[in-house]
Motif scaffolding. Structure first.
Motif: not given
Length: 465
Positions: A69-73
């Protein structure tokens, strides 16, 4: 000998917490970028995870859904020049090759931020090159900051925040026009603000106050409002409130449940300016600020339009039920359960998650985490989170309100619709979906769609005169 308390199912709190913290994944963080509580060796199921996994329909950069999720952000920020697709994917490959952990994640993204603040290879960088390299650096420092408490050097948290803040300030100074910066009075610690304008002509314009969540950084506000506002001829105000940014990491001021005391001085500051149309001041709240902004609008009646992204009534429900069960009416009993039954059973990764989750609500918890220690007072920060409940004040909101919801919302499932149903003011409800890649909390892969929805509604609600 301490007696282990039993829950309704007959499981001890210790057993329940061990199972939960080992598998709750993104459930444990209620900000824009969730931190995983489980080992980085495999995925963990979020509270609303479907059979397709915690990120249904989304690309998989990491098997661990919280890091994913963080990387998608970070990847989604590319739509507003807040990241570079190739840089993020290269960082992801580097981390996966080294073995995913808080340490490899922090090291990789920090090095990327450091490199972007240096001169690039080739010709001498011009103003715009330096400007957007600084913006991307701010994003990558924010990525590292989020996981630093689980790294080998948790004591570097404040310096890592300062690195990201320095990159953000460099970006702002290179904007044309540069945002007006000021310190707005707020108790003993003023609020730093950045006031962006499309130009410096002094034209009276509609203005949006952009409110961040429980763990976002200023760079996130560029993608979730500033850029879109400027493109549409709006002013945009970015600020750090208590529990956020400078006030948390440097000034050591934690969240307040009375967010109207934060927003009112901001409105005072805006209406004193000749380039602000004081009849068209809007307020948005991203992530947990989908609770904070509505609370403020319930009392600050100069807000002409409100957007909750997503709507949130009870942030405490963003924590898994087994975590909430630790909290009892007695501080002594609560902390006894925490220190004797729960904390000793936590893995290092689990403890890092809880350190991160509670630091915006407790300075002692934050300072202990920076020393590699787990906080001993669970009761105080838990009660502060609980105090953010706004169920009883939503009915006082009179301003037109847009409530956003997201398919596969991980943190506050059902709450946006509940807020919408409780509102008695003019209101609209929009759910962003996987059909266009806008699912998950705050639509991390689709900030452009997100801004289209918000600003189309704002301009219709507060038309030009």
């Amino acid at each position: 000998m301490t007696q282990v308390s039993q829950d309704a199912s007959g499981l001890s709190r210790r057993t329940a917490l061990t199972g939960l913290v080992g598998g709750a994944g993104v459930a444990l963080t209620a900000g824009c970028m969730p931190m995983n509580s489980s080992s980085a060796q495999g995925p963990a199921a979020g509270p609303t995870a479907s059979a397709a996994g915690a990120t249904p329909g989304a690309m998989t950069l990491f098997q661990n859904p919280a890091y994913n999720f963080s990387a998608l952000w970070a990847l989604g920020g590319a739509g507003f020049s807040g990241s570079e697709v190739g840089e993020v994917l290269t960082a992801v490959n580097t981390i996966n090759k080294a073995g995913l952990s808080a340490q490899t994640y922090v090291e990789t993204f920090k090095k990327l931020g450091d490199r972007l603040l240096e001169a690039p290879e080739g010709s001498r960088p011009d103003r715009q090159t330096r400007r957007f390299r600084a913006l991307r650096a701010a994003q990558y420092y924010a990525q590292a900051l989020f996981f630093v408490l689980g790294s080998d050097d948790p004591g570097s948290e404040e310096q890592l925040y300062r690195d990201g803040r320095g990159a953000w300030d460099t970006f702002c100074k290179l904007c044309d026009p540069a945002p007006v910066t000021a310190n707005v009075p707020y108790g003993a610690t003023p609020l730093p603000v950045w006031f962006f304008r499309p130009d410096d002509s002094g034209t009276r314009r509609p203005t949006v106050i952009l409110t961040n969540g429980s763990d976002g950084q200023n760079v996130d506000m560029w993608a979730y409002g500033v850029s879109a506002a400027l493109e549409r001829g709006w002013n945009a105000l970015v600020y750090d409130g208590p529990g956020q940014g400078q006030l948390l990491f440097v000034n050591r001021v934690v969240f307040t449940p009375r967010w109207e005391t934060v927003v009112t001085p901001l409105v005072d500051w805006l209406v004193a300016r000749s380039d602000v149309d004081d009849d068209r001041i809007a307020l948005t709240g991203l992530s947990m600020a989908g609770d904070l902004a509505p609370r403020a609008a319930a009392f600050e009646k100069r807000i002409a339009a409100l957007v909750a992204m997503p709507g949130c009534l009870v942030p405490w429900l963003g924590f898994p039920p087994e975590i909430r069960k630790i909290l009892t009416p007695s501080k002594a009993e609560t902390n006894d359960i925490w220190n004797k039954e729960v904390a000793p059973e936590l893995s290092a990764a689990d403890a890092a998650t809880l350190k991160k989750r509670f630091e915006p609500f407790s300075v002692p918890a934050m300072l202990a985490a920076r020393q590699g220690k787990l906080f001993t007072d669970f009761y105080t920060p838990a009660k502060r989170v609980e105090a953010l409940t706004i169920t009883g004040v939503v009915g006082r909101i009179t301003t037109p309100t847009l409530v956003l919801d997201y398919e596969d919302e991980q943190f506050y499932p059902g709450q946006p619709r509940q807020m919408f149903d409780r509102l008695t003011s003019p209101k609209d409800y929009v759910k962003l979906t996987a059909a266009t890649g806008a699912q998950l909390h705050c639509s991390p892969m689709a900030p452009q769609q997100h801004c289209d929805v918000v600003f189309d509604w704002l301009q219709e609600t507060l038309p030009s005169r």
